[in-house]
Design an enzyme around this catalytic site. Structure first.
Site, PDB file in Angstrom:
ATOM      1  N   LYS A   1       1.085  -1.124   0.055  1.00 29.32           N
ATOM      2  CA  LYS A   1       0.084  -0.127  -0.079  1.00 29.32           C
ATOM      3  C   LYS A   1       0.979   1.259   0.249  1.00 29.32           C
ATOM      4  O   LYS A   1       1.775   1.492   0.915  1.00 29.32           O
ATOM      5  CB  LYS A   1      -1.049   0.046   1.266  1.00 29.32           C
ATOM      6  CG  LYS A   1      -2.410  -0.515   1.126  1.00 29.32           C
ATOM      7  CD  LYS A   1      -3.106  -0.739   2.314  1.00 29.32           C
ATOM      8  CE  LYS A   1      -3.938   0.407   2.407  1.00 29.32           C
ATOM      9  NZ  LYS A   1      -4.627   0.285   3.660  1.00 29.32           N
TER      10      LYS A   1
HETATM   11  C1  E4P Z   1      -8.224   0.464   4.626  1.00 30.20           C
HETATM   12  O1  E4P Z   1      -7.398   0.214   3.455  1.00 30.20           O
HETATM   13  C2  E4P Z   1      -8.057   1.660   5.056  1.00 30.20           C
HETATM   14  O2  E4P Z   1      -6.906   1.986   5.444  1.00 30.20           O
HETATM   15  C3  E4P Z   1      -9.137   1.628   6.147  1.00 30.20           C
HETATM   16  O3  E4P Z   1     -10.245   1.343   5.691  1.00 30.20           O
HETATM   17  C4  E4P Z   1      -9.468   3.226   6.607  1.00 30.20           C
HETATM   18  O4  E4P Z   1     -10.334   3.092   7.447  1.00 30.20           O
HETATM   19  P1  E4P Z   1     -10.976   4.643   8.504  1.00 30.20           P
HETATM   20  O5  E4P Z   1     -11.044   5.696   7.790  1.00 30.20           O
HETATM   21  O6  E4P Z   1     -12.078   3.903   9.143  1.00 30.20           O
HETATM   22  O7  E4P Z   1      -9.515   4.691   9.394  1.00 30.20           O
END
Ligand code: E4P
Length: 218
Positions: free
Chosen positions: A85
Site C-alpha cells: 500500500k
Molecule cells: C483500508 O485500507 C483503510 O486504511 C481503512 O479502511 C481506513 O479506514 P478508517 O477511515 O475507518 O480509518
C-alpha cells in the site's frame, strides 16, 4: 464483489476464514499499531498471510520514493500474496510505477478524488482505495466517488480494481456494491452486522417453538 477484512487482528481473520467469504485483508499503520502487543509487525503480517489465501495489504511508512521503494521490496519479500500500500503522492506514484515494473502489486491508498484514482491506475496500481467513511465525515457523499471511479475505469477498460475502504456500516457495503466497487474492505464489526436481521432471529425462534410441539426428531 470481493470481501476483504480491514483488520490486523488474526483472531478476527481466523473466525471468518472458516466461512469462505473473506477474499483478502487490508491493514494500515493504525491497525497494525493496535496489535503491537503481538511483537514484530512483520510476524503479524506473515501470520495473516498464512491464514488468508488472497491479497494481504501492508503499507509503507516512508515519504520519499527511495524509502517507499525499499520498504515495498521488503514487504513484498514477506509473502507472495503481499500487496504494497502506497499513499497517493507524487513520490508514491513513482514507487507504484517502479514496483509495477518489478511485478509487485500495489494498492494506492488515501484516494479522495476520481483524478487521483486515474493517476494511480496510469502509474500501474493494481488497486485503488477510495476512503468512503472519511468523505462522509466531512459532508461529502463517499459512494459517489466509487461510482465515478468504476465508471471511468469501465470507460477505458482499465484493469485497476476499485477497493472501497473506510467503510463504517452495512449500508456502506450495499451502497458500494450498487455502485459497482470490485472489492469492499470492512472492519470485523461491519461484517458481523451484515449477517443479522431481527426477523431472521424471530423466525428461527418461532420455527423451533412450533417444532417442539410435534415431539419429532430429524
Ligand atoms: C483500508 O485500507 C483503510 O486504511 C481503512 O479502511 C481506513 O479506514 P478508517 O477511515 O475507518 O480509518
Amino acid at each position: 464483489m470481493k470481501f476483504f477484512l480491514d483488520t490486523a487482528n488474526v483472531e478476527e481473520i481466523r473466525e471468518y476464514q472458516e466461512l469462505g467469504i473473506v477474499d483478502g485483508v487490508t491493514t494500515n499503520p493504525t491497525l497494525l499499531a493496535k496489535e503491537k502487543h503481538r511483537g514484530d509487525f512483520r510476524d503479524v503480517v506473515k501470520e495473516i498471510c498464512s491464514i488468508v489465501d488472497g491479497p494481504v495489504n501492508a503499507e509503507v511508512i516512508g515519504e520519499s520514493h527511495g524509502q517507499m521503494f525499499e520498504e515495498g521490496m521488503k514487504l513484498a519479500r514477506l509473502h507472495e500474496n503481499i500487496v504494497v500500500k502506497i499513499p497517493m503522492t507524487v513520490e508514491g506514484m513513482k514507487t507504484v510505477h517502479a514496483l509495477h515494473r518489478e511485478g509487485i502489486h500495489t494498492n494506492v491508498t488515501l484516494i479522495f478524488t476520481a483524478n487521483q484514482a486515474l493517476i494511480a491506475a496510469k502509474a500501474g496500481a493494481r488497486y485503488v482505495s477510495p476512503f468512503i467513511g472519511r468523505l462522509d465525515d466531512i459532508s461529502h457523499f463517499g459512494v459517489e466517488l466509487i461510482r465515478d471511479i468504476v465508471t471511468i475505469y469501465g470507460n477505458y477498460g482499465i484493469e485497476t480494481e476499485c477497493l472501497a475502504a473506510s467503510l463504517r456500516s452495512p449500508t456502506h457495503v450495499v451502497d458500494c456494491a450498487t455502485a459497482g466497487a470490485h472489492i469492499a474492505t470492512m472492519p470485523f464489526a461491519v461484517l458481523e452486522k451484515m449477517f443479522r436481521h431481527p426477523l431472521t432471529d424471530k423466525g428461527i425462534a418461532q420455527f423451533l417453538k412450533d417444532w417442539e410441539t410435534t415431539g419429532a426428531k430429524i
